[in-house]
Scaffold this motif. Structure first.
Motif, short mmCIF file in Angstrom:
data_model
loop_
_atom_site.label_atom_id
_atom_site.label_comp_id
_atom_site.label_asym_id
_atom_site.label_seq_id
_atom_site.Cartn_x
_atom_site.Cartn_y
_atom_site.Cartn_z
N SER A 1 -12.62 -3.16 26.11
CA SER A 1 -12.68 -3.59 24.71
C SER A 1 -12.61 -5.12 24.69
O SER A 1 -12.20 -5.76 25.68
N PRO A 2 -12.99 -5.74 23.58
CA PRO A 2 -12.85 -7.21 23.50
C PRO A 2 -11.41 -7.67 23.77
O PRO A 2 -11.19 -8.71 24.40
N ASP A 3 -10.42 -6.89 23.29
CA ASP A 3 -9.03 -7.28 23.52
C ASP A 3 -8.67 -7.20 25.00
O ASP A 3 -7.96 -8.06 25.53
N GLU A 4 -9.16 -6.18 25.68
CA GLU A 4 -8.88 -6.06 27.11
C GLU A 4 -9.56 -7.16 27.90
O GLU A 4 -9.00 -7.66 28.89
N PHE B 1 -10.07 -10.16 26.76
CA PHE B 1 -9.23 -11.34 26.51
C PHE B 1 -8.00 -11.32 27.42
O PHE B 1 -7.68 -12.33 28.08
N ILE B 2 -7.30 -10.19 27.48
CA ILE B 2 -6.10 -10.11 28.33
C ILE B 2 -6.46 -10.33 29.79
O ILE B 2 -5.76 -11.05 30.52
N ARG B 3 -7.56 -9.71 30.22
CA ARG B 3 -8.00 -9.87 31.62
C ARG B 3 -8.18 -11.34 31.96
O ARG B 3 -7.69 -11.83 32.98
N GLU B 4 -8.88 -12.05 31.09
CA GLU B 4 -9.16 -13.45 31.39
C GLU B 4 -7.89 -14.31 31.32
O GLU B 4 -7.74 -15.27 32.07
N PHE B 5 -6.99 -13.93 30.44
CA PHE B 5 -5.73 -14.70 30.35
C PHE B 5 -4.89 -14.51 31.61
O PHE B 5 -4.42 -15.49 32.21
N ILE B 6 -4.69 -13.27 32.04
CA ILE B 6 -3.79 -13.06 33.18
C ILE B 6 -4.41 -13.55 34.49
O ILE B 6 -3.70 -14.11 35.33
N LEU B 7 -5.72 -13.35 34.65
CA LEU B 7 -6.33 -13.79 35.92
C LEU B 7 -6.32 -15.31 36.04
O LEU B 7 -6.01 -15.86 37.09
N LYS B 8 -6.61 -15.99 34.93
CA LYS B 8 -6.63 -17.45 35.00
C LYS B 8 -5.21 -18.03 35.09
O LYS B 8 -5.03 -19.16 35.56
N LEU B 9 -4.22 -17.25 34.66
CA LEU B 9 -2.84 -17.71 34.81
C LEU B 9 -2.48 -17.88 36.30
O LEU B 9 -1.61 -18.67 36.66
N LYS B 10 -3.19 -17.16 37.17
CA LYS B 10 -2.97 -17.30 38.61
C LYS B 10 -3.35 -18.69 39.12
O LYS B 10 -2.97 -19.07 40.23
N LEU B 11 -4.14 -19.41 38.32
CA LEU B 11 -4.51 -20.77 38.73
C LEU B 11 -3.37 -21.76 38.51
O LEU B 11 -3.44 -22.91 38.94
N GLY B 12 -2.34 -21.31 37.79
CA GLY B 12 -1.16 -22.17 37.60
C GLY B 12 -1.05 -22.79 36.24
O GLY B 12 0.04 -23.21 35.84
N SER B 13 -2.16 -22.88 35.51
CA SER B 13 -2.08 -23.41 34.15
C SER B 13 -3.29 -22.93 33.35
O SER B 13 -4.36 -22.71 33.92
N LYS C 1 -12.78 -19.16 22.63
CA LYS C 1 -13.59 -18.08 23.19
C LYS C 1 -13.29 -16.72 22.57
O LYS C 1 -14.21 -15.90 22.38
N PHE C 2 -12.01 -16.44 22.26
CA PHE C 2 -11.64 -15.11 21.79
C PHE C 2 -11.01 -15.10 20.39
O PHE C 2 -10.71 -14.04 19.86
N GLY C 3 -10.76 -16.29 19.83
CA GLY C 3 -10.10 -16.34 18.53
C GLY C 3 -8.65 -15.92 18.61
O GLY C 3 -8.08 -15.43 17.63
#
Length: 447
Positions: free
Chosen positions: A364-367, A369-381, A390-392
């Motif tokens: 879903s669009p919400d999933e 959004f969460i996917r991109e948030f948690i995966l990019k959090l691995k970059l440290g910031s 991107k997602f509002g």
């Protein structure tokens, strides 16, 4: 829409000590255990839709062959296939690729990145590699690819094969070193030894690969602080462009877990989590002393301005990934998909003219959004403005309980322009990410 703002779980608050069986590394979202055969039809709908103009495309080819299966390996690999069987597999993979290339969603698109993973891609002979890559380029030219990444086991490399790998266009060569101590390599089931690492690295350097990465694993069976420090010192001395350091985990389908079951043990015979984090932190500090930069929870890079990891960064930002080969994972038009998990049914399915996909998940669009948030959090910031645009979504509001707890625990600092993990938070980011999952995904098995 479900909320992901419930209070932080007891699991996150608990101190994690011993390494127990299960997946620690968060590679995707939603968890693989939610992917279903019943959703495969969604992939077919995407493939019949027009090609997008604004989504980068990657191609992943899985080479499931190895000289030996490592005791910690949880990937689909085979150590008993002869040349004829390998050729049959390559032909099946190319047939699968050809069918994909003709579908409207992929027709005329060129890969932004290509990734050869395994298993051991470098297990293939030079003629097999040339046959495979020539056919792939005929179907989907690589001339616009920003990165062609290739995993290699040092003991399978010689100068001739490395020359061939360079000539087919590989830009990022990733050596599965894992450790430099021969006893640790042997007792963990690795096929190579330290002398082969030295030789392969020297050859690769002389051939001018744009980007050489070496993988290390902290906390393997029989590792000690003294041996780990020696391994880090050796890696620093080699000065690769990038070093990826994983913390040893013991998924259920590994040789180590099977032995734990036989012995009736709950705790894996590897270092505990606090020790592994301390060892990775030590490695990060040693590399930083010589000018490297910590660029994610797992990587240090010699020159972040020139050394990028296009596959990782594109995938974490929602790129399409076309998966070819047995057990391969991919993502097309918002749909996660995975192929048949065993080589015989994979080849038989292709030979029958049918799709090799055996499970999928329509996000879903919400999933997404969460996917991109948690995966990019691995970059440290991460930057809240990125997700707003991107997602509002206002991540500081949406995840206020989780982020507030992380800040109080010293795992993160929060500001209107940036959410930044501290080193302590970065070193245990995979266990913290579950707190951002939708509630019904949190307590489920990951794979």
């Amino acid at each position: 829409m479900s909320s992901a703002t419930e209070p932080v779980s007891d699991a996150a608050k608990a101190k994690h000590h011993a390494t127990e069986a299960g997946n620690y590394f968060v590679a995707n979202y939603p968890p693989f255990s939610f992917w279903q055969k019943e959703q495969v039809f969604a992939v077919e709908k995407v493939l019949d839709s027009p090609a997008p103009h604004d989504i980068p495309l990657g191609v992943y080819f899985h080479i499931p062959f190895c000289r030996k299966r490592c005791h910690f390996c949880y990937f689909r690999v085979y150590t008993d296939k002869n040349a004829a069987e390998i050729r049959k597999y390559i032909h099946a993979g190319m047939e699968e690729f050809a069918r994909y290339a003709a579908r409207p969603y992929l027709q005329g698109r060129k890969p932004h990145f290509v990734y050869f993973g395994g298993g051991t891609p470098s297990y293939l002979s030079v003629p097999q590699l040339q046959e495979l890559t020539n056919r792939m380029k005929d179907l989907m030219p690589w001339d616009q690819a920003e990165e062609v990444a290739f995993e290699a086991e040092p003991g399978t490399l010689n100068e001739k094969k490395l020359e061939a790998i360079r000539e087919i266009g590989v830009t990022r060569l990733s050596l599965g070193v894992e450790h430099f101590d021969d006893h640790i390599l042997e007792s963990n089931g690795r096929a190579h030894r330290s002398g082969e690492i030295e030789r392969a690295y020297r050859f690769a350097r002389s051939l001018g690969f744009e980007h050489i990465n070496i993988d290390l694993i902290a906390g393997m069976m029989n590792d000690t602080e003294e041996l780990w420090r020696a391994a880090v010192a050796k890696a620093v001395e080699m000065q690769p462009d990038c070093v990826t350091i994983y913390q040893m985990e013991v998924p259920y389908n590994t040789g180590i877990y099977k032995q734990m079951q036989t012995d009736g043990k709950v705790t894996a015979p590897v270092a505990d989590w606090e020790t592994k984090r301390a060892w990775v932190n030590y490695a990060f500090e040693e590399f930083v002393k010589t000018g490297y930069t910590v660029t994610s929870a797992y990587t240090v890079v010699k020159n972040p301005e020139t050394i990028k990891f296009v596959y990782r960064d594109s995938l974490w930002e929602g790129a399409d990934l076309l998966p070819i080969g047995v057990a391969s994972f991919g993502h097309l038009g918002g749909i996660h998909l995975q192929n048949q998990a065993d080589i015989a049914p994979y080849i038989e399915t292709i030979e029958r003219g049918e799709s090799a996909i055996f499970r999928a998940y329509a996000t879903s669009p919400d999933e997404r959004f969460i996917r991109e948030f948690i995966l990019k959090l691995k970059l440290g910031s991460v930057k809240p403005s990125y997700y707003q645009t991107k997602f509002g979504e206002d991540v500081l509001t949406r995840f206020a309980p989780q982020l507030g707890w992380m800040q109080n625990e010293g795992f993160a600092t929060l500001g209107p322009d940036e959410i930044r993990l501290t080193r302590d938070g970065l070193l245990q980011v995979d266990r913290l990410l579950h707190e951002f999952f939708l509630p019904h995904h949190r307590s489920a098995r990951y794979t």
